[in-house]
Design an enzyme around this catalytic site. Structure first.
Site, PDB file in Angstrom:
ATOM      1  N   THR A 106       6.973  23.842  13.365  1.00  0.00           N
ATOM      2  CA  THR A 106       6.055  23.602  12.265  1.00  0.00           C
ATOM      3  C   THR A 106       5.641  24.914  11.630  1.00  0.00           C
ATOM      4  O   THR A 106       5.370  25.876  12.342  1.00  0.00           O
ATOM      5  CB  THR A 106       4.758  22.932  12.773  1.00  0.00           C
ATOM      6  OG1 THR A 106       5.073  21.780  13.542  1.00  0.00           O
ATOM      7  CG2 THR A 106       3.863  22.518  11.621  1.00  0.00           C
ATOM      8  N   ARG A 109      12.703   9.639  14.379  1.00  0.00           N
ATOM      9  CA  ARG A 109      11.522  10.188  15.048  1.00  0.00           C
ATOM     10  C   ARG A 109      10.654  10.939  14.040  1.00  0.00           C
ATOM     11  O   ARG A 109      11.128  11.693  13.212  1.00  0.00           O
ATOM     12  CB  ARG A 109      11.940  11.140  16.162  1.00  0.00           C
ATOM     13  CG  ARG A 109      10.763  11.790  16.920  1.00  0.00           C
ATOM     14  CD  ARG A 109      10.440  13.182  16.411  1.00  0.00           C
ATOM     15  NE  ARG A 109       9.391  13.852  17.192  1.00  0.00           N
ATOM     16  CZ  ARG A 109       8.850  15.016  16.897  1.00  0.00           C
ATOM     17  NH1 ARG A 109       9.259  15.676  15.815  1.00  0.00           N
ATOM     18  NH2 ARG A 109       7.899  15.535  17.645  1.00  0.00           N
ATOM     19  N   VAL A 110       9.348  10.716  14.113  1.00  0.00           N
ATOM     20  CA  VAL A 110       8.376  11.436  13.297  1.00  0.00           C
ATOM     21  C   VAL A 110       7.370  12.085  14.236  1.00  0.00           C
ATOM     22  O   VAL A 110       6.831  11.424  15.130  1.00  0.00           O
ATOM     23  CB  VAL A 110       7.660  10.489  12.314  1.00  0.00           C
ATOM     24  CG1 VAL A 110       6.553  11.235  11.571  1.00  0.00           C
ATOM     25  CG2 VAL A 110       8.660   9.893  11.324  1.00  0.00           C
ATOM     26  N   GLY A 111       7.133  13.362  14.038  1.00  0.00           N
ATOM     27  CA  GLY A 111       6.174  14.068  14.875  1.00  0.00           C
ATOM     28  C   GLY A 111       4.792  14.088  14.265  1.00  0.00           C
ATOM     29  O   GLY A 111       4.409  13.200  13.490  1.00  0.00           O
ATOM     30  N   ASP A 112       4.040  15.116  14.583  1.00  0.00           N
ATOM     31  CA  ASP A 112       2.644  15.173  14.156  1.00  0.00           C
ATOM     32  C   ASP A 112       2.451  15.739  12.764  1.00  0.00           C
ATOM     33  O   ASP A 112       1.437  15.482  12.114  1.00  0.00           O
ATOM     34  CB  ASP A 112       1.844  16.014  15.141  1.00  0.00           C
ATOM     35  CG  ASP A 112       2.297  17.478  15.147  1.00  0.00           C
ATOM     36  OD1 ASP A 112       3.508  17.709  15.312  1.00  0.00           O
ATOM     37  OD2 ASP A 112       1.460  18.382  14.992  1.00  0.00           O
ATOM     38  N   GLY A 146       3.948  22.902  18.135  1.00  0.00           N
ATOM     39  CA  GLY A 146       4.374  22.570  19.483  1.00  0.00           C
ATOM     40  C   GLY A 146       4.982  21.186  19.507  1.00  0.00           C
ATOM     41  O   GLY A 146       5.488  20.691  18.502  1.00  0.00           O
ATOM     42  N   GLY A 206       5.030  17.622  19.045  1.00  0.00           N
ATOM     43  CA  GLY A 206       4.150  16.822  18.201  1.00  0.00           C
ATOM     44  C   GLY A 206       3.567  15.594  18.850  1.00  0.00           C
ATOM     45  O   GLY A 206       2.471  15.150  18.489  1.00  0.00           O
TER      46      GLY A 206
END
Length: 335
Positions: free
Chosen positions: A188, A216-219, A240, A242
């Site tokens: 990020t 997939r989707v992180g934060d 980091g 997510g």
């Protein structure tokens, strides 16, 4: 370390080229400030600072910094040089938030160079907060964002090499690698700013975990997880793995702790300690980092593992003198 020094030297040249000396001196005394995650935050801050130096908004500044990372950084964790998912597809996530509560985000976006600007268009031109996948793609096209292939030859080569084993293991502090094709697994650029008017804004942009499951989707595009901004308290961003930010509504938590009176550093540390308490064994195997800026312009950070660095630019000392290493829970650095 040689690649890191080369990157910082290049960023300093960029900062010099972007500087507007008289305006910068004025902004330096105004309380304007921009902070970003990781070594590449130096370059992002250099792109954002001229906006603040001429009295522009924090929102415009963070978008400018994020756009630099998406187009010019060429890092395997962000933007056009990012590593793909396990199907060989490069998807991008981004969010942007103003201190008045307005926000926008996109996730699983393909072939658009500037997802952060698409996220801003979602915020300003729709009644929604997030668009994903094909819907985000159609919206971007309707807003005039050109479609272009972004997967580089280096990233494609790295993916084909990964396919030989298909092993998947998050790597602590992978963001500090600056070479295309490196196998980074949590990724990020988070950027926060406060303008001369005292108003805050933030943005996140990422290519997500390398070799992730498609979809997939992180934060990073999730407001409250990877990014949260409130003019009444402060702003926070995360980097980091997510999933840990999502599990803890991490950036919202940091901002709420600042609202309760913690300093940015104290708020980040308390949020990290909550991650450790919830998943003590897992926390030893992954990196989680928080960066915060409060409404008074104070900056703080904290990480699970040693090695998280962040950049600060306020128009005073040069960017090369404002790269800081965060305190951490665990003292052993992973390189």
């Amino acid at each position: 370390m040689s690649s890191r020094r080369h990157f910082l030297q290049s960023s300093l040249l960029a900062a010099g080229a972007l500087a507007a000396p008289r305006a910068a001196l004025s902004a330096a005394g105004s309380g304007a400030k921009v902070v970003s995650t990781w070594d590449f935050g130096v370059g992002a801050n250099a792109a954002a600072w001229p906006v603040l130096a001429r009295g522009g908004s924090a929102l415009d500044a963070v978008e400018a910094g994020a756009r630099w990372a998406e187009a010019d950084l060429c890092n395997p964790t962000v933007g056009r040089c990012g590593n793909p998912d396990r199907d060989g597809v490069l998807t991008l996530d981004a969010s942007i938030m103003d201190g008045d509560g307005r926000c926008g985000a996109v996730a699983a976006l393909e072939d658009i160079l500037h997802p952060v600007s698409v996220a801003r268009a979602v915020m300003e031109k729709t009644p929604h907060v997030m668009l994903v996948g094909e819907g985000a793609q159609r919206f971007a096209a309707a807003q005039g964002f050109p479609k272009q292939p972004l997967l580089t030859d280096e990233a494609r080569k790295a993916w084909r090499e990964w396919l030989k084993t298909s092993e998947y293991q998050p790597q602590i502090n992978a963001e500090r690698r600056q070479r295309p094709g490196d196998a980074s697994n949590h990724d990020t650029l988070g950027i926060l700013a406060i303008g001369a008017d005292g108003k805050l804004a933030g943005a996140c942009t990422t290519s997500g975990m390398a070799w992730k499951l498609h979809g997939r989707v992180g934060d990073s595009p999730i407001v409250g997880a990877g990014l949260y901004v409130d003019n009444e308290a402060g702003a926070a961003t995360a980097s980091g793995v997510g999933e840990e930010m999502v599990r803890n509504a991490a950036s919202f938590l940091v901002v709420e702790l600042m609202r309760q009176g913690r300093s940015p550093g104290q708020a980040c540390r308390e949020a990290i300690e909550r991650v450790v308490r919830k998943r003590p064994e897992a926390s030893k195997q992954l990196q989680v980092c928080f960066l915060a800026l409060n409404k008074h312009g104070e900056v703080g950070a904290y990480a699970l593992h040693q090695g998280f660095v962040y950049a600060v630019h306020d128009g005073g000392a040069g960017p090369h003198e404002r790269l800081h290493e965060s305190a951490s829970v665990y003292a052993t650095e992973h390189k």
